[in-house]
Scaffold this motif. Structure first.
Motif, mmCIF file in Angstrom:
data_model
loop_
_atom_site.group_PDB
_atom_site.id
_atom_site.type_symbol
_atom_site.label_atom_id
_atom_site.label_comp_id
_atom_site.label_asym_id
_atom_site.label_seq_id
_atom_site.Cartn_x
_atom_site.Cartn_y
_atom_site.Cartn_z
ATOM 1 N N GLY A 128 9.468 15.027 -10.535
ATOM 2 C CA GLY A 128 10.304 14.184 -9.229
ATOM 3 C C GLY A 128 8.692 14.263 -8.033
ATOM 4 N N LEU A 129 9.138 13.974 -6.660
ATOM 5 C CA LEU A 129 8.180 13.936 -6.215
ATOM 6 C C LEU A 129 7.689 14.380 -4.988
ATOM 7 C CD1 LEU A 129 8.882 9.904 -5.058
ATOM 8 C CD2 LEU A 129 7.692 10.835 -7.018
ATOM 9 N N LEU A 130 6.621 14.478 -4.772
ATOM 10 C CA LEU A 130 5.852 15.423 -3.477
ATOM 11 C C LEU A 130 5.703 14.815 -2.460
ATOM 12 C CD1 LEU A 130 2.919 16.851 -5.640
ATOM 13 C CD2 LEU A 130 4.849 18.650 -4.659
ATOM 14 N N ALA A 131 6.126 15.033 -0.843
ATOM 15 C CA ALA A 131 6.418 14.799 0.208
ATOM 16 C C ALA A 131 5.838 15.626 1.406
ATOM 17 C CB ALA A 131 7.350 14.511 0.682
ATOM 18 N N GLY A 132 4.623 15.431 2.092
ATOM 19 C CA GLY A 132 3.961 16.709 3.197
ATOM 20 C C GLY A 132 5.109 16.480 4.241
ATOM 21 N N SER A 133 4.224 14.504 5.521
ATOM 22 C CA SER A 133 4.691 14.630 6.117
ATOM 23 C C SER A 133 6.018 13.420 6.567
ATOM 24 C CB SER A 133 4.119 13.571 6.716
ATOM 25 O OG SER A 133 3.568 12.550 6.726
ATOM 26 N N GLU A 134 6.889 13.646 7.417
ATOM 27 C CA GLU A 134 8.131 12.718 7.347
ATOM 28 C C GLU A 134 8.018 11.638 6.969
ATOM 29 O OE1 GLU A 134 11.256 11.366 10.728
ATOM 30 O OE2 GLU A 134 9.988 12.713 11.616
ATOM 31 N N ARG A 135 6.924 11.288 7.114
ATOM 32 C CA ARG A 135 6.493 9.764 6.411
ATOM 33 C C ARG A 135 6.589 9.140 4.996
ATOM 34 N NH1 ARG A 135 1.086 5.780 7.568
ATOM 35 N NH2 ARG A 135 2.224 3.529 6.458
ATOM 36 N N GLN A 136 5.705 10.513 4.447
ATOM 37 C CA GLN A 136 6.120 10.641 2.886
ATOM 38 C C GLN A 136 7.352 11.188 2.524
ATOM 39 O OE1 GLN A 136 3.476 14.068 2.484
ATOM 40 N NE2 GLN A 136 1.430 12.853 2.851
ATOM 41 N N TRP A 137 8.023 12.029 3.534
ATOM 42 C CA TRP A 137 9.679 11.891 2.520
ATOM 43 C C TRP A 137 10.410 10.702 2.750
ATOM 44 C CZ3 TRP A 137 12.271 16.198 0.720
ATOM 45 C CH2 TRP A 137 11.575 17.679 0.351
ATOM 46 N N ARG A 138 10.268 10.317 3.907
ATOM 47 C CA ARG A 138 11.022 9.174 4.246
ATOM 48 C C ARG A 138 10.766 8.122 2.282
ATOM 49 N NH1 ARG A 138 13.378 5.949 8.159
ATOM 50 N NH2 ARG A 138 12.693 7.225 9.742
ATOM 51 N N LYS A 139 9.546 7.519 2.754
ATOM 52 C CA LYS A 139 9.322 7.293 1.654
ATOM 53 C C LYS A 139 9.621 7.445 0.318
ATOM 54 C CE LYS A 139 4.716 5.250 -0.705
ATOM 55 N NZ LYS A 139 2.932 4.996 -0.662
ATOM 56 N N ALA A 140 9.901 9.038 -0.054
ATOM 57 C CA ALA A 140 9.714 9.291 -1.324
ATOM 58 C C ALA A 140 11.395 9.063 -1.924
ATOM 59 C CB ALA A 140 8.959 10.913 -1.611
#
Length: 296
Positions: free
Chosen positions: A228-240
């Motif tokens: 899986g992937l880790l995401a912190g910011s909304e931008r990271q969540w979108r990218k993931a």
């Protein structure tokens, strides 16, 4: 009163919530070994309470329990480190699922991937900040969004292309198997650092990739980016999310890796023997206590 008849006690958290440790002291007074289990940072309900009286009266309550315990089982390193302040015998046992029962779905890949979240009304607030992003992806037809278990806390959030379902024990596995990507957003706060990642482990068991906030045990569950992937910011969540939505082959590969890891490290079969060994190693009550119990 029944503890006198026991060979050991496995106590979850504490005997009585929000009461002084007098009842726990009574348990230990019988001489029966006690193993204490923590899979949440409940000590923060006391030492981090906004109520001054609670902090003063109960802030050290769990130390009383932990330092008298024969052993402590803890669901993640954050909880284990807390317990090791007062007890050397701490066994880190992750949350598990029965991977013989919780298995991947036998179905073809979804034409439109399903982003899924399974939780409860108490944790729904973690998802709310990401609703605009989820609605955007659903509105564009790039994904379906399935929310299971949010309850009445989500009454004002329903609609907008997102499907909400009540949690049901009978449907839990089927709902998990309907998902193609599992999500677990959480804020980086003390209570959340003590969570044991049960959602992620469920997603892994059904063979789907996950996206989680890099908080607490999530970081180790999704370390390396294989399951899986880790995401912190909304931008990271979108990218993931887009990285998994747009690449079915990557989803399949990560899902297989997730399933393999769930079976090997986070299954009932993998962890139950460690618990059994722990209890077998605990000193039984002294003979005098055995005799007293027999008379009782």
């Amino acid at each position: 009163l029944e503890v006198r008849r026991a060979d050991a006690i496995w106590l979850q958290y504490e005997a009585f919530h929000y009461l002084p440790a007098v009842f726990e002291r009574l348990l230990f007074a019988f001489g029966v070994p006690v193993v204490v289990d923590y899979d949440d940072a409940i000590f923060h309900q006391y030492d981090d309470s906004p109520n001054v009286a609670v902090r003063r009266l109960l802030g050290g309550k769990l130390r009383t329990v932990i330092e008298r315990a024969a052993a402590v089982t803890a669901g993640n390193p954050y909880l284990a480190d807390y317990a090791r302040q007062w007890n050397e015998r701490v066994l880190l046992v992750p949350t598990v699922v029965d991977t013989d029962a919780v298995r991947p779905a036998d179905r073809p890949p979804s034409a439109v991937p399903v982003i899924g979240w399974m939780g409860s009304s108490s944790t729904w607030r973690y998802v709310r900040p990401f609703l605009p992003l989820l609605r955007e992806l659903a509105g564009e037809g790039r994904a379906r969004v399935l929310i299971v278990g949010a309850g009445r806390k989500a009454d004002g959030d329903r609609g907008g292309g997102i499907e909400f379902r009540d949690w049901s024990a009978k449907r839990e596995l089927a709902d998990l198997q309907e998902m193609d990507i599992g999500i677990m957003p959480v804020p980086d706060e003390p209570w959340e650092r003590g969570k044991c990642g049960y959602k992620l482990i469920q997603y892994m068991a059904v063979g789907i990739p996950s996206i989680g906030s890099p908080v607490g045990v999530n970081s180790s569950l999704l370390e390396g980016g294989e399951a899986g992937l880790l995401a912190g910011s909304e931008r990271q969540w979108r990218k993931a999310l887009l990285a998994l939505i747009d690449n079915p082959a990557r989803r399949r590969a990560m899902g297989c890796a997730a399933r393999t890891r769930a079976v090997g490290e986070y299954s009932l079969a993998a962890q139950a023997p460690r618990i059994v060994d722990l209890f077998r190693s605990i000193e039984p009550p002294p003979a005098s206590l055995d005799a007293a119990r027999a008379r009782a």
